[in-house]
Write a protein that holds these residues in place. Structure first.
Motif, PDB file in Angstrom:
ATOM      1  N   TRP A  15     -11.953 -35.408 -28.741  1.00  0.00           N
ATOM      2  CA  TRP A  15     -12.523 -34.077 -28.937  1.00  0.00           C
ATOM      3  C   TRP A  15     -12.811 -33.769 -30.406  1.00  0.00           C
ATOM      4  O   TRP A  15     -13.836 -33.181 -30.744  1.00  0.00           O
ATOM      5  CB  TRP A  15     -11.598 -33.006 -28.345  1.00  0.00           C
ATOM      6  CG  TRP A  15     -12.075 -31.627 -28.602  1.00  0.00           C
ATOM      7  CD1 TRP A  15     -13.033 -30.944 -27.897  1.00  0.00           C
ATOM      8  CD2 TRP A  15     -11.678 -30.760 -29.664  1.00  0.00           C
ATOM      9  NE1 TRP A  15     -13.241 -29.705 -28.464  1.00  0.00           N
ATOM     10  CE2 TRP A  15     -12.410 -29.573 -29.550  1.00  0.00           C
ATOM     11  CE3 TRP A  15     -10.758 -30.873 -30.704  1.00  0.00           C
ATOM     12  CZ2 TRP A  15     -12.257 -28.505 -30.421  1.00  0.00           C
ATOM     13  CZ3 TRP A  15     -10.610 -29.812 -31.577  1.00  0.00           C
ATOM     14  CH2 TRP A  15     -11.349 -28.640 -31.427  1.00  0.00           C
ATOM     15  N   THR A  16     -11.932 -34.180 -31.309  1.00  0.00           N
ATOM     16  CA  THR A  16     -12.130 -33.898 -32.732  1.00  0.00           C
ATOM     17  C   THR A  16     -13.419 -34.544 -33.239  1.00  0.00           C
ATOM     18  O   THR A  16     -14.213 -33.903 -33.933  1.00  0.00           O
ATOM     19  CB  THR A  16     -10.923 -34.387 -33.560  1.00  0.00           C
ATOM     20  OG1 THR A  16      -9.756 -33.712 -33.099  1.00  0.00           O
ATOM     21  CG2 THR A  16     -11.113 -34.122 -35.043  1.00  0.00           C
ATOM     22  N   THR A  17     -13.654 -35.789 -32.867  1.00  0.00           N
ATOM     23  CA  THR A  17     -14.872 -36.489 -33.286  1.00  0.00           C
ATOM     24  C   THR A  17     -16.104 -35.812 -32.695  1.00  0.00           C
ATOM     25  O   THR A  17     -17.102 -35.588 -33.389  1.00  0.00           O
ATOM     26  CB  THR A  17     -14.818 -37.970 -32.858  1.00  0.00           C
ATOM     27  OG1 THR A  17     -13.675 -38.577 -33.470  1.00  0.00           O
ATOM     28  CG2 THR A  17     -16.080 -38.710 -33.261  1.00  0.00           C
ATOM     29  N   VAL A  18     -16.037 -35.465 -31.418  1.00  0.00           N
ATOM     30  CA  VAL A  18     -17.175 -34.818 -30.759  1.00  0.00           C
ATOM     31  C   VAL A  18     -17.456 -33.460 -31.407  1.00  0.00           C
ATOM     32  O   VAL A  18     -18.617 -33.114 -31.667  1.00  0.00           O
ATOM     33  CB  VAL A  18     -16.939 -34.687 -29.245  1.00  0.00           C
ATOM     34  CG1 VAL A  18     -17.980 -33.788 -28.587  1.00  0.00           C
ATOM     35  CG2 VAL A  18     -16.949 -36.063 -28.588  1.00  0.00           C
ATOM     36  N   SER A  19     -16.420 -32.700 -31.701  1.00  0.00           N
ATOM     37  CA  SER A  19     -16.617 -31.389 -32.329  1.00  0.00           C
ATOM     38  C   SER A  19     -17.229 -31.519 -33.712  1.00  0.00           C
ATOM     39  O   SER A  19     -18.076 -30.710 -34.108  1.00  0.00           O
ATOM     40  CB  SER A  19     -15.304 -30.614 -32.385  1.00  0.00           C
ATOM     41  OG  SER A  19     -14.938 -30.233 -31.078  1.00  0.00           O
ATOM     42  N   LYS A  20     -16.839 -32.533 -34.460  1.00  0.00           N
ATOM     43  CA  LYS A  20     -17.481 -32.790 -35.753  1.00  0.00           C
ATOM     44  C   LYS A  20     -18.948 -33.156 -35.545  1.00  0.00           C
ATOM     45  O   LYS A  20     -19.817 -32.754 -36.310  1.00  0.00           O
ATOM     46  CB  LYS A  20     -16.778 -33.929 -36.496  1.00  0.00           C
ATOM     47  CG  LYS A  20     -15.430 -33.571 -37.051  1.00  0.00           C
ATOM     48  CD  LYS A  20     -14.802 -34.788 -37.713  1.00  0.00           C
ATOM     49  CE  LYS A  20     -13.390 -34.525 -38.155  1.00  0.00           C
ATOM     50  NZ  LYS A  20     -12.762 -35.751 -38.699  1.00  0.00           N
TER      51      LYS A  20
END
Length: 182
Positions: A15-20
């Protein structure tokens, strides 16, 4: 008549990568119709940590000649996007609506990115819905035709959007790997 669009799948990234990646989604080689992204407002709720961002996306899309003939307008179109990133729940929501030709038609899109229940540390669940509705009561047949054309355009742009976002995520991950190796 209202046309509906819906899709759901998992991205093979946390999720962190996708949100970035959401903030770096444009430009990309698959979504050339998006030509500008302007941030109007960004704020962080001090109590919840939720980040709220409002943007305007500028697009160039060739409209069918019959649309331009009857409704006017141009190939320039604008979309308002409001997003919320909640780091506590690992959930990002994005809502967008067309500003151009909105007196004739509304395209309301909702997107949710959240940690996937199947593999929260490595996958992100993606859900997208759209409601496409013509607002032309006097010319119902023209409104139906406009809705059908818009729904088909939305479907093809959604497919290209997925490819483009996958590209952005790959580039983002490759950049992170290069930084680690350096």
């Amino acid at each position: 008549m209202v046309h509906f669009f819906k899709q759901a799948f998992d991205y093979d990234h946390d999720w962190t990568t996708v949100s970035k990646g959401v903030w770096q989604k444009y430009p990309n080689p698959y979504s050339g119709h998006v030509v500008s992204v302007d941030v109007l407002n960004r704020s962080i709720d001090p109590e919840t940590g939720v980040i709220r961002t409002e943007r305007i996306l500028g697009c160039k899309q060739s409209a069918p000649k019959w649309v331009v003939k009857f409704l006017g307008g141009s190939e320039d179109a604008f979309v308002r996007e409001v997003s919320f990133v909640d780091p506590q729940t690992s959930r990002t929501t994005v809502t967008s609506v067309n500003l151009s030709l909105s007196q004739y038609m509304t395209v309301l899109e909702h997107i949710t990115y959240e940690s996937s229940p199947s593999n929260p540390s490595a996958k992100t669940a993606f859900q997208q819905t759209a409601e496409i509705q013509a607002r032309m009561t006097k010319w119902k047949s023209l409104g139906d035709k406009l809705e059908s054309w818009s729904a088909e355009r939305f479907r093809s742009n959604a497919a290209l959007g997925r490819q483009g976002f996958e590209h952005v995520l790959r580039m983002l991950c490759e950049g992170q790997e290069q930084k680690v190796e350096a």
